[in-house]
Scaffold this motif. Structure first.
Motif, PDB file in Angstrom:
ATOM      1  N   GLN A   1       0.766  -1.474   0.450  1.00 14.17           N
ATOM      2  CA  GLN A   1      -0.393   0.074  -0.042  1.00 14.17           C
ATOM      3  C   GLN A   1       0.631   1.084   0.198  1.00 14.17           C
ATOM      4  OE1 GLN A   1      -3.322   0.039  -0.460  1.00 14.17           O
ATOM      5  NE2 GLN A   1      -3.537   2.218  -0.302  1.00 14.17           N
ATOM      6  N   VAL A   2       0.556   2.194  -1.210  1.00 17.61           N
ATOM      7  CA  VAL A   2       1.224   2.836  -1.131  1.00 17.61           C
ATOM      8  C   VAL A   2       0.554   4.527   0.047  1.00 17.61           C
ATOM      9  CG1 VAL A   2       2.308   5.279  -2.510  1.00 17.61           C
ATOM     10  CG2 VAL A   2       2.339   2.875  -2.984  1.00 17.61           C
ATOM     11  N   GLN A   3       1.101   5.284   0.752  1.00 15.18           N
ATOM     12  CA  GLN A   3       0.537   6.331   1.236  1.00 15.18           C
ATOM     13  C   GLN A   3       1.821   8.299   0.606  1.00 15.18           C
ATOM     14  OE1 GLN A   3       1.703   5.878   5.432  1.00 15.18           O
ATOM     15  NE2 GLN A   3      -0.908   5.104   5.563  1.00 15.18           N
ATOM     16  N   LEU A   4       1.106   8.304   0.351  1.00 17.74           N
ATOM     17  CA  LEU A   4       1.131   9.724  -0.656  1.00 17.74           C
ATOM     18  C   LEU A   4       1.078  11.708   0.959  1.00 17.74           C
ATOM     19  CD1 LEU A   4       0.076   9.891  -3.569  1.00 17.74           C
ATOM     20  CD2 LEU A   4       2.105   9.240  -2.921  1.00 17.74           C
ATOM     21  N   VAL A   5       1.675  11.797   1.900  1.00 11.26           N
ATOM     22  CA  VAL A   5       1.068  13.227   2.037  1.00 11.26           C
ATOM     23  C   VAL A   5       2.101  14.170   1.400  1.00 11.26           C
ATOM     24  CG1 VAL A   5       1.634  13.794   4.473  1.00 11.26           C
ATOM     25  CG2 VAL A   5       1.882  11.294   4.069  1.00 11.26           C
ATOM     26  N   GLU A   6       0.754  14.753   1.281  1.00 14.84           N
ATOM     27  CA  GLU A   6       1.174  16.316   1.603  1.00 14.84           C
ATOM     28  C   GLU A   6       1.582  17.520   2.018  1.00 14.84           C
ATOM     29  OE1 GLU A   6      -2.237  15.326  -1.754  1.00 14.84           O
ATOM     30  OE2 GLU A   6      -2.334  15.156   0.476  1.00 14.84           O
ATOM     31  N   SER A   7       1.851  18.772   1.404  1.00 13.47           N
ATOM     32  CA  SER A   7       2.421  19.532   2.728  1.00 13.47           C
ATOM     33  C   SER A   7       2.350  21.141   2.240  1.00 13.47           C
ATOM     34  CB  SER A   7       3.408  19.329   3.573  1.00 13.47           C
ATOM     35  OG  SER A   7       4.055  19.445   3.184  1.00 13.47           O
ATOM     36  N   GLY A   8       2.993  22.026   3.163  1.00 18.04           N
ATOM     37  CA  GLY A   8       3.149  23.242   2.126  1.00 18.04           C
ATOM     38  C   GLY A   8       1.063  24.021   2.207  1.00 18.04           C
ATOM     39  N   GLY A   9       0.545  23.767   2.156  1.00 23.81           N
ATOM     40  CA  GLY A   9      -0.265  24.746   1.885  1.00 23.81           C
ATOM     41  C   GLY A   9      -0.900  25.593   2.670  1.00 23.81           C
ATOM     42  N   GLY A  10      -1.346  26.138   2.236  1.00 21.43           N
ATOM     43  CA  GLY A  10      -1.928  27.669   3.335  1.00 21.43           C
ATOM     44  C   GLY A  10      -2.319  28.678   3.071  1.00 21.43           C
ATOM     45  N   LEU A  11      -2.647  30.293   3.299  1.00 24.64           N
ATOM     46  CA  LEU A  11      -3.713  30.981   3.159  1.00 24.64           C
ATOM     47  C   LEU A  11      -2.163  32.006   2.515  1.00 24.64           C
ATOM     48  CD1 LEU A  11      -6.050  32.952   2.598  1.00 24.64           C
ATOM     49  CD2 LEU A  11      -5.296  33.940   5.414  1.00 24.64           C
ATOM     50  N   VAL A  12      -2.600  32.962   1.169  1.00 28.11           N
ATOM     51  CA  VAL A  12      -1.669  33.286   0.742  1.00 28.11           C
ATOM     52  C   VAL A  12      -2.235  34.844  -0.286  1.00 28.11           C
ATOM     53  CG1 VAL A  12      -1.816  32.456  -0.774  1.00 28.11           C
ATOM     54  CG2 VAL A  12       0.249  33.644  -0.733  1.00 28.11           C
ATOM     55  N   GLN A  13      -1.992  36.228  -0.623  1.00 23.25           N
ATOM     56  CA  GLN A  13      -2.098  36.484  -0.992  1.00 23.25           C
ATOM     57  C   GLN A  13      -2.421  36.852  -2.557  1.00 23.25           C
ATOM     58  OE1 GLN A  13      -1.155  40.282   0.962  1.00 23.25           O
ATOM     59  NE2 GLN A  13      -1.974  40.526   2.061  1.00 23.25           N
ATOM     60  N   PRO A  14      -2.992  37.556  -3.484  1.00 23.25           N
ATOM     61  CA  PRO A  14      -2.714  37.570  -4.612  1.00 23.25           C
ATOM     62  C   PRO A  14      -1.694  37.463  -4.909  1.00 23.25           C
ATOM     63  CG  PRO A  14      -4.890  38.170  -4.252  1.00 23.25           C
ATOM     64  CD  PRO A  14      -4.561  37.914  -3.111  1.00 23.25           C
ATOM     65  N   GLY A  15      -1.229  37.022  -5.799  1.00 25.13           N
ATOM     66  CA  GLY A  15       0.296  37.554  -6.275  1.00 25.13           C
ATOM     67  C   GLY A  15       1.817  36.884  -5.704  1.00 25.13           C
ATOM     68  N   GLY A  16       1.135  35.900  -4.558  1.00 21.61           N
ATOM     69  CA  GLY A  16       2.213  35.758  -4.013  1.00 21.61           C
ATOM     70  C   GLY A  16       2.550  34.297  -4.195  1.00 21.61           C
ATOM     71  N   SER A  17       3.058  33.156  -3.030  1.00 27.88           N
ATOM     72  CA  SER A  17       4.111  32.146  -4.023  1.00 27.88           C
ATOM     73  C   SER A  17       4.196  30.694  -2.278  1.00 27.88           C
ATOM     74  CB  SER A  17       5.488  32.036  -4.573  1.00 27.88           C
ATOM     75  OG  SER A  17       5.035  32.747  -5.328  1.00 27.88           O
ATOM     76  N   LEU A  18       3.541  29.882  -2.834  1.00 24.04           N
ATOM     77  CA  LEU A  18       3.670  28.349  -2.431  1.00 24.04           C
ATOM     78  C   LEU A  18       4.207  28.107  -2.688  1.00 24.04           C
ATOM     79  CD1 LEU A  18       0.068  28.507  -0.644  1.00 24.04           C
ATOM     80  CD2 LEU A  18       1.828  28.747   0.686  1.00 24.04           C
ATOM     81  N   ARG A  19       4.879  26.501  -2.212  1.00 21.85           N
ATOM     82  CA  ARG A  19       5.615  24.921  -3.221  1.00 21.85           C
ATOM     83  C   ARG A  19       4.270  24.573  -1.283  1.00 21.85           C
ATOM     84  NH1 ARG A  19      11.383  22.752  -3.118  1.00 21.85           N
ATOM     85  NH2 ARG A  19      10.776  22.015  -1.059  1.00 21.85           N
ATOM     86  N   ALA A  24       6.133  10.354  -0.849  1.00 25.19           N
ATOM     87  CA  ALA A  24       5.321   8.556  -1.352  1.00 25.19           C
ATOM     88  C   ALA A  24       6.500   7.402  -0.788  1.00 25.19           C
ATOM     89  CB  ALA A  24       5.348   8.799  -2.542  1.00 25.19           C
ATOM     90  N   SER A  25       5.173   6.824   0.180  1.00 25.71           N
ATOM     91  CA  SER A  25       6.188   5.654   0.518  1.00 25.71           C
ATOM     92  C   SER A  25       6.281   4.741  -0.241  1.00 25.71           C
ATOM     93  CB  SER A  25       5.223   5.186   1.506  1.00 25.71           C
ATOM     94  OG  SER A  25       3.958   4.477   1.336  1.00 25.71           O
ATOM     95  N   THR A 102      -2.005  -0.683 -13.014  1.00 25.17           N
ATOM     96  CA  THR A 102      -3.433  -0.317 -12.882  1.00 25.17           C
ATOM     97  C   THR A 102      -4.159   0.143 -11.143  1.00 25.17           C
ATOM     98  OG1 THR A 102      -4.056  -2.684 -12.044  1.00 25.17           O
ATOM     99  CG2 THR A 102      -3.983  -2.385 -13.939  1.00 25.17           C
ATOM    100  N   SER A 103      -3.362   0.952 -10.697  1.00 30.02           N
ATOM    101  CA  SER A 103      -3.592   1.261  -9.291  1.00 30.02           C
ATOM    102  C   SER A 103      -3.278   2.976  -9.442  1.00 30.02           C
ATOM    103  CB  SER A 103      -2.985   0.258  -7.854  1.00 30.02           C
ATOM    104  OG  SER A 103      -2.950  -0.980  -7.976  1.00 30.02           O
ATOM    105  N   THR A 104      -4.248   3.619  -8.192  1.00 32.71           N
ATOM    106  CA  THR A 104      -4.300   4.789  -8.218  1.00 32.71           C
ATOM    107  C   THR A 104      -4.432   5.221  -6.532  1.00 32.71           C
ATOM    108  OG1 THR A 104      -5.035   5.150 -10.476  1.00 32.71           O
ATOM    109  CG2 THR A 104      -5.239   6.796  -8.785  1.00 32.71           C
ATOM    110  N   TYR A 105      -3.381   5.882  -6.137  1.00 35.40           N
ATOM    111  CA  TYR A 105      -3.179   6.614  -5.228  1.00 35.40           C
ATOM    112  C   TYR A 105      -3.520   7.446  -4.729  1.00 35.40           C
ATOM    113  CZ  TYR A 105      -1.328   1.667  -4.886  1.00 35.40           C
ATOM    114  OH  TYR A 105      -1.167   0.113  -4.581  1.00 35.40           O
ATOM    115  N   TRP A 106      -3.944   8.507  -3.748  1.00 39.56           N
ATOM    116  CA  TRP A 106      -4.732  10.245  -3.388  1.00 39.56           C
ATOM    117  C   TRP A 106      -3.378  10.668  -2.450  1.00 39.56           C
ATOM    118  CZ3 TRP A 106      -6.175  12.814  -7.752  1.00 39.56           C
ATOM    119  CH2 TRP A 106      -6.710  12.869  -8.050  1.00 39.56           C
ATOM    120  N   GLY A 107      -3.029  11.690  -2.046  1.00 39.27           N
ATOM    121  CA  GLY A 107      -2.378  11.970  -0.486  1.00 39.27           C
ATOM    122  C   GLY A 107      -3.860  12.223   0.023  1.00 39.27           C
ATOM    123  N   GLN A 108      -4.413  13.215   1.196  1.00 36.46           N
ATOM    124  CA  GLN A 108      -4.873  12.933   1.861  1.00 36.46           C
ATOM    125  C   GLN A 108      -5.304  14.916   1.361  1.00 36.46           C
ATOM    126  OE1 GLN A 108      -2.003  13.463   2.700  1.00 36.46           O
ATOM    127  NE2 GLN A 108      -2.083  15.846   3.532  1.00 36.46           N
ATOM    128  N   GLY A 109      -5.146  15.314   0.697  1.00 37.62           N
ATOM    129  CA  GLY A 109      -5.335  16.752   0.322  1.00 37.62           C
ATOM    130  C   GLY A 109      -4.769  18.310   1.352  1.00 37.62           C
TER     131      GLY A 109
END
Length: 116
Positions: A1-19, A24-25, A102-109
């Motif tokens: 079983q593959v686990q995907l863990v996302e990070s880095g989201g948040g609140l940003v002003q228009p014109g700003g940047s995020l990474r 992945a396991s 044939t398997s598709t894996y998703w992170g939690q978002g």
């Protein structure tokens, strides 16, 4: 079983940047294509960008071309999404995606909100 863990989201002003980052396991991470999708409230999930395992150029949705960049570090089993010049319409939950045969894996978002 593959686990995907996302990070880095948040609140940003228009014109700003995020990474965003996605770790992945999968032991064979380096040979599989990776992608980022997003889903805004009331809308269907859409493909933002994808990157293969080789030297082929990544693909981008027209709405993010020239602003977003996908990259991967196979040594760290991680794929990144650098987002620049963010717009309010980029607000969405961003999901990491990995297809292994044939398997598709998703992170939690991870939530990205672009607002002043």
């Amino acid at each position: 079983q593959v686990q995907l863990v996302e990070s880095g989201g948040g609140l940003v002003q228009p014109g700003g940047s995020l990474r965003l980052s996605c770790s992945a396991s999968a032991r064979t991470f380096m040979i599989w294509p990776m992608a980022w999708y997003r889903q805004a409230p009331g809308k269907q999930r859409e493909l933002v960008t994808s990157i293969g395992s080789g030297s082929a150029s990544p693909n981008y949705a027209a709405s993010v071309k020239e602003r977003f960049t996908i990259s991967r570090d196979n040594g760290k089993n991680t794929v990144y999404l650098q987002m620049n010049s963010l717009k309010p319409e980029d607000t969405a939950v961003y999901y990491c995606n990995m297809k292994i045969t044939t398997s598709t894996y998703w992170g939690q978002g991870t939530q990205v909100t672009v607002s002043s």
